[in-house]
Motif scaffolding. Structure first.
Motif, short mmCIF file in Angstrom:
data_model
loop_
_atom_site.label_atom_id
_atom_site.label_comp_id
_atom_site.label_asym_id
_atom_site.label_seq_id
_atom_site.Cartn_x
_atom_site.Cartn_y
_atom_site.Cartn_z
N GLY A 43 26.40 -22.84 -1.44
CA GLY A 43 27.68 -22.80 -2.13
C GLY A 43 28.34 -21.44 -2.14
N ASP A 44 28.98 -21.11 -3.28
CA ASP A 44 29.74 -19.87 -3.41
C ASP A 44 28.86 -18.63 -3.23
OD1 ASP A 44 32.05 -21.31 -3.80
OD2 ASP A 44 32.01 -21.11 -5.99
N GLU A 45 27.62 -18.69 -3.72
CA GLU A 45 26.72 -17.54 -3.57
C GLU A 45 26.45 -17.27 -2.09
OE1 GLU A 45 22.44 -15.89 -5.28
OE2 GLU A 45 22.83 -18.05 -5.33
N ARG A 46 26.22 -18.33 -1.31
CA ARG A 46 26.00 -18.18 0.12
C ARG A 46 27.25 -17.60 0.80
NH1 ARG A 46 22.55 -20.12 4.05
NH2 ARG A 46 23.47 -20.42 6.09
N LEU A 47 28.41 -18.17 0.51
CA LEU A 47 29.65 -17.69 1.13
C LEU A 47 29.90 -16.22 0.80
CD1 LEU A 47 32.08 -20.71 0.73
CD2 LEU A 47 31.18 -19.75 2.85
N ALA A 48 29.68 -15.81 -0.43
CA ALA A 48 29.89 -14.41 -0.82
C ALA A 48 28.94 -13.49 -0.05
CB ALA A 48 29.71 -14.25 -2.32
N THR A 49 27.69 -13.92 0.08
CA THR A 49 26.70 -13.12 0.81
C THR A 49 27.08 -13.01 2.28
OG1 THR A 49 24.95 -13.72 -0.72
CG2 THR A 49 24.26 -12.98 1.46
N LEU A 50 27.48 -14.14 2.88
CA LEU A 50 27.89 -14.12 4.29
C LEU A 50 29.12 -13.26 4.51
CD1 LEU A 50 27.37 -17.86 5.35
CD2 LEU A 50 25.82 -15.91 5.72
N GLU A 51 30.09 -13.36 3.61
CA GLU A 51 31.32 -12.56 3.75
C GLU A 51 31.02 -11.07 3.63
OE1 GLU A 51 34.08 -13.50 4.90
OE2 GLU A 51 34.08 -15.66 4.59
N GLU B 125 28.15 -9.54 4.35
CA GLU B 125 27.44 -9.14 5.57
C GLU B 125 28.38 -9.13 6.76
OE1 GLU B 125 24.08 -7.84 7.87
OE2 GLU B 125 24.80 -7.60 5.82
N CYS B 126 29.28 -10.08 6.83
CA CYS B 126 30.27 -10.12 7.90
C CYS B 126 31.10 -8.83 7.90
CB CYS B 126 31.17 -11.34 7.77
SG CYS B 126 32.42 -11.49 9.05
N ALA B 127 31.54 -8.39 6.74
CA ALA B 127 32.32 -7.15 6.64
C ALA B 127 31.51 -5.96 7.16
CB ALA B 127 32.77 -6.93 5.20
N ARG B 128 30.23 -5.91 6.83
CA ARG B 128 29.37 -4.82 7.32
C ARG B 128 29.27 -4.86 8.85
NH1 ARG B 128 24.07 -3.30 8.77
NH2 ARG B 128 23.32 -5.44 8.89
N LEU B 129 29.09 -6.04 9.40
CA LEU B 129 28.93 -6.17 10.85
C LEU B 129 30.23 -5.89 11.59
CD1 LEU B 129 26.57 -9.28 11.04
CD2 LEU B 129 25.99 -6.85 10.88
N VAL B 130 31.35 -6.30 11.04
CA VAL B 130 32.64 -5.99 11.65
C VAL B 130 32.85 -4.47 11.69
CG1 VAL B 130 35.15 -6.16 11.30
CG2 VAL B 130 33.72 -8.22 11.20
N ALA B 131 32.44 -3.78 10.64
CA ALA B 131 32.54 -2.31 10.62
C ALA B 131 31.68 -1.67 11.72
CB ALA B 131 32.15 -1.76 9.25
N LEU B 132 30.62 -2.37 12.15
CA LEU B 132 29.76 -1.87 13.23
C LEU B 132 30.33 -2.20 14.61
CD1 LEU B 132 26.25 -2.91 11.86
CD2 LEU B 132 27.23 -0.60 11.90
N GLY B 133 31.37 -3.03 14.67
CA GLY B 133 31.98 -3.40 15.94
C GLY B 133 31.89 -4.87 16.29
N ALA B 134 31.26 -5.67 15.45
CA ALA B 134 31.19 -7.12 15.70
C ALA B 134 32.58 -7.73 15.49
CB ALA B 134 30.18 -7.78 14.76
N VAL B 135 32.74 -8.94 16.02
CA VAL B 135 33.99 -9.67 15.87
C VAL B 135 33.71 -10.98 15.14
CG1 VAL B 135 35.85 -10.86 17.11
CG2 VAL B 135 34.96 -8.68 17.98
N ARG B 136 34.49 -11.22 14.10
CA ARG B 136 34.39 -12.50 13.39
C ARG B 136 35.17 -13.53 14.20
NH1 ARG B 136 34.85 -13.69 7.36
NH2 ARG B 136 35.40 -15.89 7.29
#
Length: 144
Positions: free
Chosen positions: A96-104, A106-117
């Motif tokens: 649920g919301d806890e999973r989505l918040a955690t994924l979002e 981590e996604c922000a951290r990975l995008v800062a490293l150069g990953a693409v969402r």
């Protein structure tokens, strides 16, 4: 009983060291020490024939549990979808919301490293939510 003791995951790429260092940051992996007889990886690289310099790089799980990741230079760029991809399990056990918040987060951290969402895939009757992403050379992976 299988005789396999370990396995590694191999990536074809243009810039092995750059891609390896990206995955080190994503997964908390480390660059192993240079081969015996060399103080640094740069020293080892300079000792090789010019056509073999920067042709591969690797990283390992410091705990020794996860597979070694090996990155090898290939001349062609990526042109089709991966047949195999990694699932980066940042939200394991969450829903649920806890999973989505955690994924979002981590996604922000990975995008800062150069990953693409690429796309948020919302939970359905069979699967929990995940985010489809690409690494710095366009290889697909899922943030799960």
């Amino acid at each position: 009983m299988p005789s396999v003791q370990q396995f590694q995951v191999t990536f074809d790429c243009r810039e092995p060291e750059r891609v390896a260092r990206f995955w080190c940051e994503v997964l908390g992996y480390v660059v192993p020490p240079p081969p015996k007889g060399f103080a640094t990886w740069d020293e080892y690289t300079r000792s090789r024939p010019p056509e073999d310099q920067d042709s591969w790089f690797a990283c390992t799980d410091p705990s020794g549990v996860g597979p070694r990741l090996f990155f090898q230079r290939v001349p062609e760029g990526k042109v089709v979808k991966n047949r195999v991809h990694l699932d980066v399990r940042a939200g394991a056990g969450l829903v649920g919301d806890e999973r989505l918040a955690t994924l979002e987060a981590e996604c922000a951290r990975l995008v800062a490293l150069g990953a693409v969402r690429v796309q948020l895939l919302l939970a359905d009757d069979e699967n929990e939510s995940c985010i489809a992403m690409q690494d710095i050379e366009g290889n697909e992976f899922c943030l799960d």
